[in-house]
Design a protein around this motif. Structure first.
Motif, PDB file in Angstrom:
ATOM      1  N   LEU A  89       0.855  -1.184   0.000  1.00 14.11           N
ATOM      2  CA  LEU A  89       0.000   0.000   0.000  1.00 14.11           C
ATOM      3  C   LEU A  89       0.887   1.228   0.000  1.00 14.11           C
ATOM      4  CD1 LEU A  89      -2.976   0.942   0.172  1.00 14.11           C
ATOM      5  CD2 LEU A  89      -2.743   0.896   2.657  1.00 14.11           C
ATOM      6  N   ARG A  90       0.719   2.080  -0.999  1.00 12.92           N
ATOM      7  CA  ARG A  90       1.561   3.271  -1.133  1.00 12.92           C
ATOM      8  C   ARG A  90       0.848   4.507  -0.607  1.00 12.92           C
ATOM      9  NH1 ARG A  90       4.236   5.930  -6.663  1.00 12.92           N
ATOM     10  NH2 ARG A  90       5.179   7.716  -5.588  1.00 12.92           N
ATOM     11  N   HIS A  91       1.614   5.346   0.092  1.00 12.93           N
ATOM     12  CA  HIS A  91       1.145   6.660   0.522  1.00 12.93           C
ATOM     13  C   HIS A  91       2.183   7.693   0.096  1.00 12.93           C
ATOM     14  CE1 HIS A  91      -2.005   4.933   3.054  1.00 12.93           C
ATOM     15  NE2 HIS A  91      -1.111   4.079   3.490  1.00 12.93           N
ATOM     16  N   GLY A  92       1.746   8.658  -0.705  1.00 19.38           N
ATOM     17  CA  GLY A  92       2.655   9.682  -1.195  1.00 19.38           C
ATOM     18  C   GLY A  92       2.856   9.566  -2.686  1.00 19.38           C
ATOM     19  N   HIS A  93       3.107  10.706  -3.334  1.00 21.56           N
ATOM     20  CA  HIS A  93       3.220  10.736  -4.784  1.00 21.56           C
ATOM     21  C   HIS A  93       4.656  10.896  -5.264  1.00 21.56           C
ATOM     22  CE1 HIS A  93       2.977  14.955  -3.490  1.00 21.56           C
ATOM     23  NE2 HIS A  93       3.686  15.233  -4.567  1.00 21.56           N
ATOM     24  N   PHE A  94       5.560  11.224  -4.354  1.00 19.76           N
ATOM     25  CA  PHE A  94       6.945  11.467  -4.752  1.00 19.76           C
ATOM     26  C   PHE A  94       7.802  11.409  -3.489  1.00 19.76           C
ATOM     27  CE2 PHE A  94      10.499  14.091  -6.461  1.00 19.76           C
ATOM     28  CZ  PHE A  94      10.726  13.378  -7.623  1.00 19.76           C
ATOM     29  N   GLY A  95       9.132  11.522  -3.669  1.00 20.98           N
ATOM     30  CA  GLY A  95      10.012  11.635  -2.523  1.00 20.98           C
ATOM     31  C   GLY A  95      10.750  10.359  -2.170  1.00 20.98           C
ATOM     32  N   ARG A  96      11.458  10.413  -1.073  1.00 21.92           N
ATOM     33  CA  ARG A  96      12.307   9.308  -0.616  1.00 21.92           C
ATOM     34  C   ARG A  96      11.443   8.081  -0.337  1.00 21.92           C
ATOM     35  NH1 ARG A  96      17.257   9.291   2.315  1.00 21.92           N
ATOM     36  NH2 ARG A  96      18.121   7.181   2.124  1.00 21.92           N
ATOM     37  N   PRO A  97      11.754   6.949  -0.947  1.00 20.49           N
ATOM     38  CA  PRO A  97      10.961   5.748  -0.689  1.00 20.49           C
ATOM     39  C   PRO A  97      11.279   5.147   0.678  1.00 20.49           C
ATOM     40  CG  PRO A  97      12.749   5.250  -2.203  1.00 20.49           C
ATOM     41  CD  PRO A  97      12.801   6.731  -1.966  1.00 20.49           C
ATOM     42  N   VAL A  98      10.243   4.868   1.444  1.00 23.04           N
ATOM     43  CA  VAL A  98      10.375   4.240   2.749  1.00 23.04           C
ATOM     44  C   VAL A  98       9.568   2.947   2.726  1.00 23.04           C
ATOM     45  CG1 VAL A  98      10.015   4.454   5.232  1.00 23.04           C
ATOM     46  CG2 VAL A  98      10.678   6.466   3.900  1.00 23.04           C
ATOM     47  N   GLY A 154       5.800  16.041  -0.997  1.00 20.47           N
ATOM     48  CA  GLY A 154       6.521  15.186  -1.929  1.00 20.47           C
ATOM     49  C   GLY A 154       7.912  14.822  -1.462  1.00 20.47           C
ATOM     50  N   ARG A 155       8.111  14.807  -0.147  1.00 23.75           N
ATOM     51  CA  ARG A 155       9.426  14.459   0.398  1.00 23.75           C
ATOM     52  C   ARG A 155       9.563  12.975   0.722  1.00 23.75           C
ATOM     53  NH1 ARG A 155      10.459  18.721   5.161  1.00 23.75           N
ATOM     54  NH2 ARG A 155      12.250  17.307   5.489  1.00 23.75           N
ATOM     55  N   VAL A 156       8.439  12.269   0.813  1.00 25.29           N
ATOM     56  CA  VAL A 156       8.493  10.861   1.177  1.00 25.29           C
ATOM     57  C   VAL A 156       7.350  10.102   0.532  1.00 25.29           C
ATOM     58  CG1 VAL A 156       7.152  11.250   3.291  1.00 25.29           C
ATOM     59  CG2 VAL A 156       8.616   9.227   3.125  1.00 25.29           C
ATOM     60  N   SER A 157       7.627   8.879   0.111  1.00 28.86           N
ATOM     61  CA  SER A 157       6.601   7.936  -0.316  1.00 28.86           C
ATOM     62  C   SER A 157       6.747   6.681   0.528  1.00 28.86           C
ATOM     63  CB  SER A 157       6.759   7.561  -1.794  1.00 28.86           C
ATOM     64  OG  SER A 157       6.263   8.565  -2.645  1.00 28.86           O
ATOM     65  N   PHE A 158       5.690   6.335   1.237  1.00 30.97           N
ATOM     66  CA  PHE A 158       5.693   5.112   2.041  1.00 30.97           C
ATOM     67  C   PHE A 158       5.172   3.943   1.212  1.00 30.97           C
ATOM     68  CE2 PHE A 158       5.034   8.414   5.377  1.00 30.97           C
ATOM     69  CZ  PHE A 158       6.187   8.170   6.116  1.00 30.97           C
ATOM     70  N   PHE A 159       5.883   2.844   1.254  1.00 31.11           N
ATOM     71  CA  PHE A 159       5.442   1.600   0.647  1.00 31.11           C
ATOM     72  C   PHE A 159       5.266   0.593   1.782  1.00 31.11           C
ATOM     73  CE2 PHE A 159       7.441   3.934  -2.726  1.00 31.11           C
ATOM     74  CZ  PHE A 159       6.665   3.658  -3.844  1.00 31.11           C
ATOM     75  N   CYS A 160       4.031   0.422   2.226  1.00 27.03           N
ATOM     76  CA  CYS A 160       3.722  -0.409   3.382  1.00 27.03           C
ATOM     77  C   CYS A 160       3.387  -1.819   2.919  1.00 27.03           C
ATOM     78  CB  CYS A 160       2.534   0.170   4.148  1.00 27.03           C
ATOM     79  SG  CYS A 160       2.734   1.919   4.597  1.00 27.03           S
ATOM     80  N   VAL A 161       3.960  -2.807   3.570  1.00 27.21           N
ATOM     81  CA  VAL A 161       3.782  -4.198   3.141  1.00 27.21           C
ATOM     82  C   VAL A 161       3.062  -5.012   4.216  1.00 27.21           C
ATOM     83  CG1 VAL A 161       5.799  -4.177   1.642  1.00 27.21           C
ATOM     84  CG2 VAL A 161       6.064  -4.876   4.031  1.00 27.21           C
ATOM     85  N   ASP A 162       2.416  -6.080   3.755  1.00 31.80           N
ATOM     86  CA  ASP A 162       1.870  -7.082   4.672  1.00 31.80           C
ATOM     87  C   ASP A 162       3.010  -7.869   5.306  1.00 31.80           C
ATOM     88  OD1 ASP A 162      -0.766  -6.466   4.024  1.00 31.80           O
ATOM     89  OD2 ASP A 162      -0.945  -8.079   2.549  1.00 31.80           O
ATOM     90  N   SER A 163       2.726  -8.444   6.455  1.00 35.12           N
ATOM     91  CA  SER A 163       3.662  -9.385   7.054  1.00 35.12           C
ATOM     92  C   SER A 163       3.321 -10.810   6.611  1.00 35.12           C
ATOM     93  CB  SER A 163       3.626  -9.300   8.579  1.00 35.12           C
ATOM     94  OG  SER A 163       2.471  -9.959   9.078  1.00 35.12           O
ATOM     95  N   LEU A 164       4.258 -11.703   6.868  1.00 38.34           N
ATOM     96  CA  LEU A 164       4.017 -13.143   6.726  1.00 38.34           C
ATOM     97  C   LEU A 164       4.330 -13.829   8.059  1.00 38.34           C
ATOM     98  CD1 LEU A 164       3.098 -15.174   4.514  1.00 38.34           C
ATOM     99  CD2 LEU A 164       5.516 -15.534   3.977  1.00 38.34           C
ATOM    100  N   ASP A 165       4.267 -13.056   9.136  1.00 39.86           N
ATOM    101  CA  ASP A 165       4.695 -13.540  10.444  1.00 39.86           C
ATOM    102  C   ASP A 165       3.908 -14.747  10.926  1.00 39.86           C
ATOM    103  OD1 ASP A 165       6.529 -11.432  10.585  1.00 39.86           O
ATOM    104  OD2 ASP A 165       5.090 -10.109  11.569  1.00 39.86           O
ATOM    105  N   GLY A 166       2.613 -14.804  10.598  1.00 40.85           N
ATOM    106  CA  GLY A 166       1.798 -15.909  11.081  1.00 40.85           C
ATOM    107  C   GLY A 166       2.282 -17.262  10.597  1.00 40.85           C
TER     108      GLY A 166
END
Length: 251
Positions: free
Chosen positions: A23-32, A61-73
């Motif tokens: 899930l992405r939040h942000g349109h530009f910037g440093r990828p996190v 536009g300083r940061v774009s978050f790329f949030c991932v699911d876990s596979l911890d289960g």
């Protein structure tokens, strides 16, 4: 390049029929690259106010978050499995990150940029471990309230190479020679933890963070340790404050 923020995409796990989400939040910037807490999902970062805590950086536009699911289960939280089996399963999650998530980030941003990884609680382990093992694409790993010794996670059974190479407290201790020199030049870690509720027990985040920072110091690996006070708990309100405090200087 997509400019859509908050859109979830499903990326197939290599060699499997299942997918995990980004899930992405942000349109530009440093990828996190953001890892959730234990058994978490990509949506958790926004729903717990973390995006809002640095909304000004996102909007500018300083940061774009790329949030991932876990596979911890299926991996580290599968306590019915011995530690070595959990570590072997974790390799599949790493493959998904390497073969699906990193190319997706590069495609979205129109090129490869130095990535920051970050996470809270068990996500802190994922972020720091991935940064140290992928320093060719990750310049900084930020861990908040993490425990960096996987053998303390309800571990049992004999351990082998899979556990060793998944355990920062072990493989960093074993680094030497040219590889250690290369890590010193390319990797950096920021460790944040509090002294308040649940940072000692049951998570052992506080002693583990201090121990890991001391190990990084002995090895000469660039790092910062930021210990907050006795009111700082192992919980989202404090992680929001810590993110807002630290992230602006990196984006």
């Amino acid at each position: 390049m997509s400019l859509v923020s908050g859109q979830r995409v499903e990326l197939r796990i290599p060699g499997a029929e299942h997918t995990l989400g980004v899930l992405r939040h942000g349109h530009f910037g440093r990828p996190v690259l953001v890892f959730p807490s234990e058994n978490g999902r990509a949506e958790d970062f926004e729903s717990n106010g973390m995006v809002g805590a640095v909304q000004d950086l996102v909007d500018a536009g300083r940061v774009s978050f790329f949030c991932v699911d876990s596979l911890d289960g299926w991996t580290w939280s599968a306590n019915e499995q011995p530690t070595e089996e959990r570590a072997k399963r974790h390799l599949l999650y790493n493959r998904w990150l390497e073969e699906a998530v990193l190319p997706y980030i590069e495609q979205e941003l129109g090129g490869r940029l130095p990535i920051i990884t970050m996470g809270v609680s068990m996500g802190a382990y994922h972020a720091v471990h991935f940064a140290l093992t992928h320093a060719h694409v990750v310049s900084l790993g930020i861990g908040m309230s993490g425990n960096y010794d996987v053998t303390t996670w309800h571990g049992w059974g004999e351990t082998g190479d899979a556990t060793y190479f998944a355990n920062p407290m072990h493989y960093v201790a074993g680094m030497e020679g040219d590889h250690l020199d290369w890590i010193r030049q390319h990797a950096a870690v920021l460790l944040v933890v509090g002294e308040g509720p649940f940072e000692w027990e049951p998570t052992r985040s506080l002693p583990s963070t201090r121990d890991f920072a001391a190990l990084l110091e002995r090895k000469g690996i660039p790092h910062q340790l930021d210990v907050w006070g006795s009111d700082s708990a192992h919980d989202w309100p404090w992680w929001r404050k810590q993110l807002a405090h630290h992230l602006p200087r990196f984006c």
